[in-house]
Write a protein that holds these residues in place. Structure first.
Motif, PDB file in Angstrom:
ATOM      1  N   CYS A  17       0.831  -1.205   0.000  1.00 45.56           N
ATOM      2  CA  CYS A  17       0.000   0.000   0.000  1.00 45.56           C
ATOM      3  C   CYS A  17       0.865   1.253   0.000  1.00 45.56           C
ATOM      4  O   CYS A  17       0.509   2.263  -0.613  1.00 45.56           O
ATOM      5  CB  CYS A  17      -0.921  -0.009   1.222  1.00 45.56           C
ATOM      6  SG  CYS A  17      -2.253  -1.222   1.122  1.00 45.56           S
ATOM      7  N   GLY A  18       2.014   1.198   0.687  1.00 46.85           N
ATOM      8  CA  GLY A  18       2.927   2.328   0.669  1.00 46.85           C
ATOM      9  C   GLY A  18       3.488   2.564  -0.722  1.00 46.85           C
ATOM     10  O   GLY A  18       3.625   3.708  -1.166  1.00 46.85           O
ATOM     11  N   PRO A  23      -4.627   4.034   0.539  1.00 47.50           N
ATOM     12  CA  PRO A  23      -4.944   4.192   1.965  1.00 47.50           C
ATOM     13  C   PRO A  23      -5.730   2.990   2.484  1.00 47.50           C
ATOM     14  O   PRO A  23      -6.957   2.921   2.356  1.00 47.50           O
ATOM     15  CB  PRO A  23      -5.787   5.474   1.988  1.00 47.50           C
ATOM     16  CG  PRO A  23      -6.430   5.533   0.644  1.00 47.50           C
ATOM     17  CD  PRO A  23      -5.468   4.889  -0.315  1.00 47.50           C
ATOM     18  N   TRP A  24      -5.038   2.052   3.057  1.00 46.86           N
ATOM     19  CA  TRP A  24      -5.685   0.817   3.529  1.00 46.86           C
ATOM     20  C   TRP A  24      -5.106   0.436   4.871  1.00 46.86           C
ATOM     21  O   TRP A  24      -3.916   0.649   5.117  1.00 46.86           O
ATOM     22  CB  TRP A  24      -5.432  -0.307   2.520  1.00 46.86           C
ATOM     23  CG  TRP A  24      -6.043  -1.616   2.902  1.00 46.86           C
ATOM     24  CD1 TRP A  24      -7.301  -2.066   2.614  1.00 46.86           C
ATOM     25  CD2 TRP A  24      -5.430  -2.664   3.677  1.00 46.86           C
ATOM     26  NE1 TRP A  24      -7.512  -3.309   3.147  1.00 46.86           N
ATOM     27  CE2 TRP A  24      -6.371  -3.698   3.810  1.00 46.86           C
ATOM     28  CE3 TRP A  24      -4.181  -2.815   4.295  1.00 46.86           C
ATOM     29  CZ2 TRP A  24      -6.112  -4.871   4.525  1.00 46.86           C
ATOM     30  CZ3 TRP A  24      -3.919  -3.971   5.004  1.00 46.86           C
ATOM     31  CH2 TRP A  24      -4.870  -4.993   5.108  1.00 46.86           C
ATOM     32  N   PRO A  25      -5.885  -0.129   5.802  1.00 48.29           N
ATOM     33  CA  PRO A  25      -7.320  -0.429   5.683  1.00 48.29           C
ATOM     34  C   PRO A  25      -8.218   0.646   6.267  1.00 48.29           C
ATOM     35  O   PRO A  25      -9.423   0.608   6.109  1.00 48.29           O
ATOM     36  CB  PRO A  25      -7.446  -1.709   6.508  1.00 48.29           C
ATOM     37  CG  PRO A  25      -6.442  -1.529   7.609  1.00 48.29           C
ATOM     38  CD  PRO A  25      -5.295  -0.758   6.992  1.00 48.29           C
ATOM     39  N   LYS A  57      -4.763   5.066  -5.493  1.00 45.28           N
ATOM     40  CA  LYS A  57      -5.089   5.865  -4.316  1.00 45.28           C
ATOM     41  C   LYS A  57      -6.591   5.900  -4.072  1.00 45.28           C
ATOM     42  O   LYS A  57      -7.055   5.723  -2.939  1.00 45.28           O
ATOM     43  CB  LYS A  57      -4.547   7.285  -4.474  1.00 45.28           C
ATOM     44  CG  LYS A  57      -4.759   8.149  -3.246  1.00 45.28           C
ATOM     45  CD  LYS A  57      -4.092   9.518  -3.408  1.00 45.28           C
ATOM     46  CE  LYS A  57      -4.255  10.351  -2.150  1.00 45.28           C
ATOM     47  NZ  LYS A  57      -3.583  11.670  -2.272  1.00 45.28           N
ATOM     48  N   ARG A  58      -7.369   6.121  -5.133  1.00 48.75           N
ATOM     49  CA  ARG A  58      -8.828   6.158  -4.998  1.00 48.75           C
ATOM     50  C   ARG A  58      -9.464   4.779  -5.186  1.00 48.75           C
ATOM     51  O   ARG A  58     -10.681   4.643  -5.076  1.00 48.75           O
ATOM     52  CB  ARG A  58      -9.408   7.149  -6.005  1.00 48.75           C
ATOM     53  CG  ARG A  58      -9.014   8.602  -5.727  1.00 48.75           C
ATOM     54  CD  ARG A  58      -9.745   9.548  -6.651  1.00 48.75           C
ATOM     55  NE  ARG A  58      -9.363   9.344  -8.048  1.00 48.75           N
ATOM     56  CZ  ARG A  58     -10.044   9.833  -9.087  1.00 48.75           C
ATOM     57  NH1 ARG A  58     -11.152  10.528  -8.874  1.00 48.75           N
ATOM     58  NH2 ARG A  58      -9.616   9.631 -10.317  1.00 48.75           N
ATOM     59  N   GLN A  59      -8.632   3.782  -5.512  1.00 49.21           N
ATOM     60  CA  GLN A  59      -9.081   2.396  -5.701  1.00 49.21           C
ATOM     61  C   GLN A  59     -10.184   2.339  -6.762  1.00 49.21           C
ATOM     62  O   GLN A  59     -11.283   1.839  -6.534  1.00 49.21           O
ATOM     63  CB  GLN A  59      -9.565   1.807  -4.376  1.00 49.21           C
ATOM     64  CG  GLN A  59      -8.479   1.810  -3.299  1.00 49.21           C
ATOM     65  CD  GLN A  59      -8.931   1.234  -1.987  1.00 49.21           C
ATOM     66  OE1 GLN A  59      -9.555   0.170  -1.957  1.00 49.21           O
ATOM     67  NE2 GLN A  59      -8.624   1.913  -0.895  1.00 49.21           N
ATOM     68  N   ILE A  60      -9.833   2.872  -7.941  1.00 54.77           N
ATOM     69  CA  ILE A  60     -10.773   2.941  -9.062  1.00 54.77           C
ATOM     70  C   ILE A  60     -10.179   2.208 -10.264  1.00 54.77           C
ATOM     71  O   ILE A  60      -8.986   2.330 -10.551  1.00 54.77           O
ATOM     72  CB  ILE A  60     -11.074   4.410  -9.446  1.00 54.77           C
ATOM     73  CG1 ILE A  60     -11.833   5.109  -8.318  1.00 54.77           C
ATOM     74  CG2 ILE A  60     -11.863   4.487 -10.747  1.00 54.77           C
ATOM     75  CD1 ILE A  60     -12.037   6.592  -8.574  1.00 54.77           C
ATOM     76  N   VAL A  61     -11.017   1.444 -10.947  1.00 54.91           N
ATOM     77  CA  VAL A  61     -10.655   0.842 -12.227  1.00 54.91           C
ATOM     78  C   VAL A  61     -11.502   1.535 -13.286  1.00 54.91           C
ATOM     79  O   VAL A  61     -12.729   1.437 -13.279  1.00 54.91           O
ATOM     80  CB  VAL A  61     -10.913  -0.677 -12.247  1.00 54.91           C
ATOM     81  CG1 VAL A  61     -10.567  -1.257 -13.614  1.00 54.91           C
ATOM     82  CG2 VAL A  61     -10.104  -1.374 -11.165  1.00 54.91           C
ATOM     83  N   HIS A  62     -10.857   2.267 -14.183  1.00 50.12           N
ATOM     84  CA  HIS A  62     -11.589   3.030 -15.191  1.00 50.12           C
ATOM     85  C   HIS A  62     -12.185   2.108 -16.258  1.00 50.12           C
ATOM     86  O   HIS A  62     -11.780   0.944 -16.411  1.00 50.12           O
ATOM     87  CB  HIS A  62     -10.657   4.059 -15.843  1.00 50.12           C
ATOM     88  CG  HIS A  62     -10.136   5.080 -14.870  1.00 50.12           C
ATOM     89  ND1 HIS A  62     -10.940   5.994 -14.241  1.00 50.12           N
ATOM     90  CD2 HIS A  62      -8.878   5.308 -14.410  1.00 50.12           C
ATOM     91  CE1 HIS A  62     -10.223   6.760 -13.448  1.00 50.12           C
ATOM     92  NE2 HIS A  62      -8.955   6.364 -13.524  1.00 50.12           N
TER      93      HIS A  62
END
Length: 207
Positions: A17-18, A23-25, A57-62
């Motif tokens: 994550c670093g 940003p987890w968890p 970072k936003r945990q998004i898959v476009h």
């Protein structure tokens, strides 16, 4: 897993994550791991995210990443995919031949004989355990056997549980998985040099 193993795994996740800025968890960012761990200098993390169509970072898959870079208009609609999957599952539940030999004891005996004589590819367990010697190989086989037996017990328990009409498909799928689990157990026994137990497991698969 022991507490020490869980702690080790958690620290590994924090390190990833670093690296990715995820940003987890609990929504907090982790520090970049010390060298030699890192992402290299050829390109930045942002360059890769732009190329792959993701945002760590936003945990998004476009959408571009979800479609593999293909124009969505060229892909089949979701309802067509769902209907295809439904038809394939229905066919598997009705066609005995699709049950990996279920109901065909003669075919399974021929397959077992061919596998024993080396005319067919051996299961994945064989090349892995062949690289290990003595005790290590025995431990790997025992662990694989134990996990497969646990899987079989869980499936058998689910099949004996009360089921309503809505769970009919799930019951059939559990039977198919149980068949596969017994076949896997047979391959493990064969890899361990116990052909008698391998044959018994494979015969259980076609019951």
């Amino acid at each position: 897993s022991s507490p020490a193993q869980l702690q080790h795994e958690t620290l590994g996740k924090y390190r990833i994550c670093g690296l990715l800025g995820t940003p987890w968890p609990d929504g907090r960012l982790h520090e970049l791991p010390a060298q030699p761990y890192g992402l290299g200098k050829a390109r930045s993390l942002g360059d890769y995210e732009h190329f792959a169509g993701v945002d760590f970072k936003r945990q998004i898959v476009h959408e571009r990443a979800r479609n593999g870079g293909i124009d969505p208009e060229l892909l089949p609609p979701q309802w067509a995919e769902e209907e295809r999957n439904r038809m394939m599952q229905a066919s598997q539940m009705q066609d005995v031949a699709s049950w990996a030999g279920k109901g065909n004891e003669d075919a399974l005996r021929r397959h077992l004989a061919q596998t024993s004589s080396g005319r067919l590819d051996q299961p994945l367990l064989v090349p892995i355990t062949a690289q290990l010697g003595g005790r290590a190989r025995s431990a790997e086989v025992s662990k694989a056997r134990e996990l497969t037996q646990m899987r079989i017990q869980a499936l058998q328990a689910s099949l004996h549980a009360p089921a309503d009409e809505a769970a009919g498909t799930s019951h059939a799928e559990a039977q198919l998985e149980l068949c596969r689990a017994f076949c896997s157990l047979g391959q493990i026994e064969l890899a361990d040099g116990v052909p008698k137990r391998a044959e018994e497991a494979c015969l259980r698969a076609v019951e």
